[in-house]
Design a protein around this motif. Structure first.
Motif: not given
Length: 297
Positions: A118-123, A138-144, A165-167
């Motif tokens: 399960d992958y979540v990307d963050g900035s 911290i911004l997040f996107s990926g697997t909700r 979002g999921t992208d």
């Protein structure tokens, strides 16, 4: 594996540069059992003294809990560490807080999906001293589902955690666009100080007036966003032709004093392209039409 989602769930941190150390410290302060690992030795001593568990290997660190947070220099560095860990990470959640491009984030997400991770990307949008504070962003996107399952743990890192979002590339999209504002504004501010200094005005004397410009920006940003989304650029109050002339006056004054005006010259070049396309009577925001690509990626 969406287990151990309580506020005290165990978390692993891979990468102990300045930001990685700040992340691990915030998790410890939040009461999370925290396992740490770094490619080079010696960066975990303060964290271990605070109660972190030192892992001998990255695989041992990942095996310590359901959530792994990685923060490294770039995706070349993070993937070099993560790819050999695919079997250990399978069924767990990986939150990647490494800075890079949207496409690199999407590539990492594809690799994770193929490996059953399960992958979540963050900035991370704040400096290290702000990590763990309510105002930290911290911004997040990926697997909700993975983000939502581990949000209680991630809240130890920042009080502001928008899921975009999921992208998986979206966090990086927002990150780089926001950094463009920061670096462009920073460069423009330094240029203004240089112009003032060239005329004998001290930075301290000019600073309050620079702050006045900053105060007018929030409603301008909101108006620009409305115009861009509607693809309408009202120019009754200040059209592009008039604004481009104002830019030219600034360029002339700066050049006359030997100030590097490169950044503003790029703005003028875009304005000139928009004028050539017939946007002269429309608003300054119409420059967007010569900056944008025809379609989103």
């Amino acid at each position: 594996m969406h287990a151990s989602t309580s506020a005290q769930a165990p978390v692993t941190v891979l990468g102990l540069g300045a930001m990685g150390q700040a992340l691990a410290a915030a998790l410890l302060d939040g009461g999370h059992p925290t396992t740490v690992w770094n490619r080079s030795a010696g960066k975990d001593e303060e964290l271990v003294a605070k109660g972190a568990r030192r892992a001998a290997t990255a695989a041992e660190a990942v095996a310590a809990g359901p959530l792994t947070v990685v923060c490294m220099t770039d995706y070349d560095a993070s993937q070099a560490v993560l790819e050999p860990l695919a079997d250990t990470l399978r069924g767990r959640t990986l939150v990647n807080l490494t800075s890079d491009t949207p496409e690199r984030a999407r590539e990492a997400a594809r690799w994770a999906a193929e490996a059953g991770i399960d992958y979540v990307d963050g900035s991370i949008m704040v400096p290290t001293p702000v990590i763990g504070l309510p105002d930290a962003l911290i911004l997040f996107s990926g697997t909700r589902s993975a983000f939502e399952a581990h949000e209680p743990s991630l809240r130890a890192l920042a009080g502001n955690l928008p899921f975009l979002g999921t992208d998986p590339g979206l966090a990086a999209v927002y990150d780089l666009a926001m950094l463009n504002i920061f670096y462009s504004a920073y460069g423009g501010l330094l240029r203004s100080f240089a112009m003032a200094a060239a005329e004998g005005v001290t930075a301290a004397d000019f600073a309050p007036f620079a702050l006045e410009i900053g105060k007018i920006m929030p409603p301008i940003i909101e108006g620009i966003a409305t115009d861009i989304d509607a693809r309408t650029y009202p120019g009754a109050q200040a059209n592009l032709a008039m604004m481009a002339a104002g830019v030219e006056h600034v360029l002339h004054a700066g050049r006359a004093k030997g100030v590097d005006m490169t950044g503003l010259e790029a703005v003028k070049a875009s304005a000139d392209r928009a004028l050539a396309k017939g946007f002269g009577e429309q608003g300054f925001t119409s420059i967007f039409e010569v900056m944008r690509t025809d379609e989103p990626a």
